[in-house]
Design a protein around this motif. Sequence first.
Motif, PDB file in Angstrom:
ATOM      1  N   ASP A 193       0.817  -1.224   0.000  1.00  0.00           N
ATOM      2  CA  ASP A 193       0.000   0.000   0.000  1.00  0.00           C
ATOM      3  C   ASP A 193       0.843   1.262   0.000  1.00  0.00           C
ATOM      4  OD1 ASP A 193      -2.359  -1.396  -0.062  1.00  0.00           O
ATOM      5  OD2 ASP A 193      -2.510  -1.512   2.129  1.00  0.00           O
ATOM      6  N   SER A 194       1.995   1.272   0.676  1.00  0.00           N
ATOM      7  CA  SER A 194       2.741   2.522   0.831  1.00  0.00           C
ATOM      8  C   SER A 194       3.923   2.658  -0.146  1.00  0.00           C
ATOM      9  CB  SER A 194       3.220   2.663   2.268  1.00  0.00           C
ATOM     10  OG  SER A 194       4.024   1.547   2.608  1.00  0.00           O
ATOM     11  N   HIS A 195       4.851   1.745  -0.127  1.00  0.00           N
ATOM     12  CA  HIS A 195       6.090   1.900  -0.914  1.00  0.00           C
ATOM     13  C   HIS A 195       6.441   0.609  -1.660  1.00  0.00           C
ATOM     14  CE1 HIS A 195       6.826   5.616   1.254  1.00  0.00           C
ATOM     15  NE2 HIS A 195       6.654   4.957   2.391  1.00  0.00           N
ATOM     16  N   ARG A 196       5.558   0.114  -2.472  1.00  0.00           N
ATOM     17  CA  ARG A 196       5.798  -1.176  -3.113  1.00  0.00           C
ATOM     18  C   ARG A 196       6.980  -1.143  -4.081  1.00  0.00           C
ATOM     19  NH1 ARG A 196       0.377  -0.354  -5.069  1.00  0.00           N
ATOM     20  NH2 ARG A 196       0.535   0.956  -6.903  1.00  0.00           N
ATOM     21  N   LEU A 197       7.144  -0.061  -4.850  1.00  0.00           N
ATOM     22  CA  LEU A 197       8.257   0.005  -5.796  1.00  0.00           C
ATOM     23  C   LEU A 197       9.597   0.108  -5.074  1.00  0.00           C
ATOM     24  CD1 LEU A 197       6.781   2.247  -8.625  1.00  0.00           C
ATOM     25  CD2 LEU A 197       7.059  -0.231  -8.568  1.00  0.00           C
ATOM     26  N   ALA A 198       9.648   0.905  -4.015  1.00  0.00           N
ATOM     27  CA  ALA A 198      10.887   1.036  -3.239  1.00  0.00           C
ATOM     28  C   ALA A 198      11.242  -0.295  -2.579  1.00  0.00           C
ATOM     29  CB  ALA A 198      10.734   2.128  -2.186  1.00  0.00           C
ATOM     30  N   ALA A 199      10.259  -0.994  -2.039  1.00  0.00           N
ATOM     31  CA  ALA A 199      10.508  -2.285  -1.395  1.00  0.00           C
ATOM     32  C   ALA A 199      11.027  -3.307  -2.399  1.00  0.00           C
ATOM     33  CB  ALA A 199       9.233  -2.798  -0.729  1.00  0.00           C
ATOM     34  N   MET A 200      10.433  -3.315  -3.588  1.00  0.00           N
ATOM     35  CA  MET A 200      10.896  -4.255  -4.611  1.00  0.00           C
ATOM     36  C   MET A 200      12.299  -3.881  -5.105  1.00  0.00           C
ATOM     37  SD  MET A 200       7.498  -4.845  -6.848  1.00  0.00           S
ATOM     38  CE  MET A 200       6.495  -6.268  -6.564  1.00  0.00           C
ATOM     39  N   GLY A 201      12.576  -2.609  -5.252  1.00  0.00           N
ATOM     40  CA  GLY A 201      13.892  -2.158  -5.707  1.00  0.00           C
ATOM     41  C   GLY A 201      14.981  -2.473  -4.687  1.00  0.00           C
ATOM     42  N   ILE A 202      14.695  -2.218  -3.412  1.00  0.00           N
ATOM     43  CA  ILE A 202      15.672  -2.520  -2.362  1.00  0.00           C
ATOM     44  C   ILE A 202      15.898  -4.027  -2.264  1.00  0.00           C
ATOM     45  CG2 ILE A 202      16.057  -2.452   0.130  1.00  0.00           C
ATOM     46  CD1 ILE A 202      14.713   0.315   0.098  1.00  0.00           C
ATOM     47  N   SER A 203      14.828  -4.797  -2.356  1.00  0.00           N
ATOM     48  CA  SER A 203      14.972  -6.261  -2.326  1.00  0.00           C
ATOM     49  C   SER A 203      15.836  -6.742  -3.488  1.00  0.00           C
ATOM     50  CB  SER A 203      13.609  -6.934  -2.392  1.00  0.00           C
ATOM     51  OG  SER A 203      12.844  -6.635  -1.251  1.00  0.00           O
ATOM     52  N   ALA A 204      15.591  -6.220  -4.669  1.00  0.00           N
ATOM     53  CA  ALA A 204      16.390  -6.610  -5.840  1.00  0.00           C
ATOM     54  C   ALA A 204      17.851  -6.205  -5.662  1.00  0.00           C
ATOM     55  CB  ALA A 204      15.814  -5.980  -7.103  1.00  0.00           C
ATOM     56  N   GLY A 205      18.099  -5.016  -5.124  1.00  0.00           N
ATOM     57  CA  GLY A 205      19.473  -4.556  -4.898  1.00  0.00           C
ATOM     58  C   GLY A 205      20.222  -5.437  -3.913  1.00  0.00           C
ATOM     59  N   VAL A 206      19.546  -5.797  -2.836  1.00  0.00           N
ATOM     60  CA  VAL A 206      20.179  -6.673  -1.839  1.00  0.00           C
ATOM     61  C   VAL A 206      20.489  -8.041  -2.442  1.00  0.00           C
ATOM     62  CG1 VAL A 206      19.771  -7.899   0.325  1.00  0.00           C
ATOM     63  CG2 VAL A 206      19.212  -5.475   0.160  1.00  0.00           C
ATOM     64  N   LEU A 207      19.541  -8.579  -3.192  1.00  0.00           N
ATOM     65  CA  LEU A 207      19.758  -9.888  -3.811  1.00  0.00           C
ATOM     66  C   LEU A 207      20.886  -9.846  -4.840  1.00  0.00           C
ATOM     67  CD1 LEU A 207      16.082 -11.091  -4.239  1.00  0.00           C
ATOM     68  CD2 LEU A 207      17.729 -11.799  -2.522  1.00  0.00           C
TER      69      LEU A 207
END
Length: 134
Positions: A75-89
């Motif tokens: 609901d709040s920051h889905r694109l940021a969460a997906m981007g950070i997850s991808a960066g960490v991976l």
Amino acid sequence: MAASQGPAQRLFEAAKRLLGSLIAAGETRLRLAVLELEEERARLVTLLLLIGASLVMLLLGLAVLALLVAVIFWDSHRLAAMGISAGVLLGGSLLLALLARYQARRHTLLKSTLTQLATDRELAERRRDDTPSR
């Protein structure tokens, strides 16, 4: 005539003993090399199986984790969460690739055999230098 055959016979016997010693030493070194190759093969098969199982479990775990992060921040920051997850991976995969490259460059194949052959060569050179010349 019998006197001339005595030294020649002794020389022939000494040469046969030397050849026998060389063959025995070569056989020992060859057995050591074969044993090391068998141990290395078994170690590599085990390592590959463990790596394969680990990668499958890691991929499944990371997929579930990325999905969990996306659901939590949907609901709040889905694109940021997906981007950070991808960066960490991606960063983790780069680190693991560098570690694998370091491990692949380590030289351990036939290490004991090469060390033993170097010792044999050193002993042979030392004996050659110690023998009096006539």
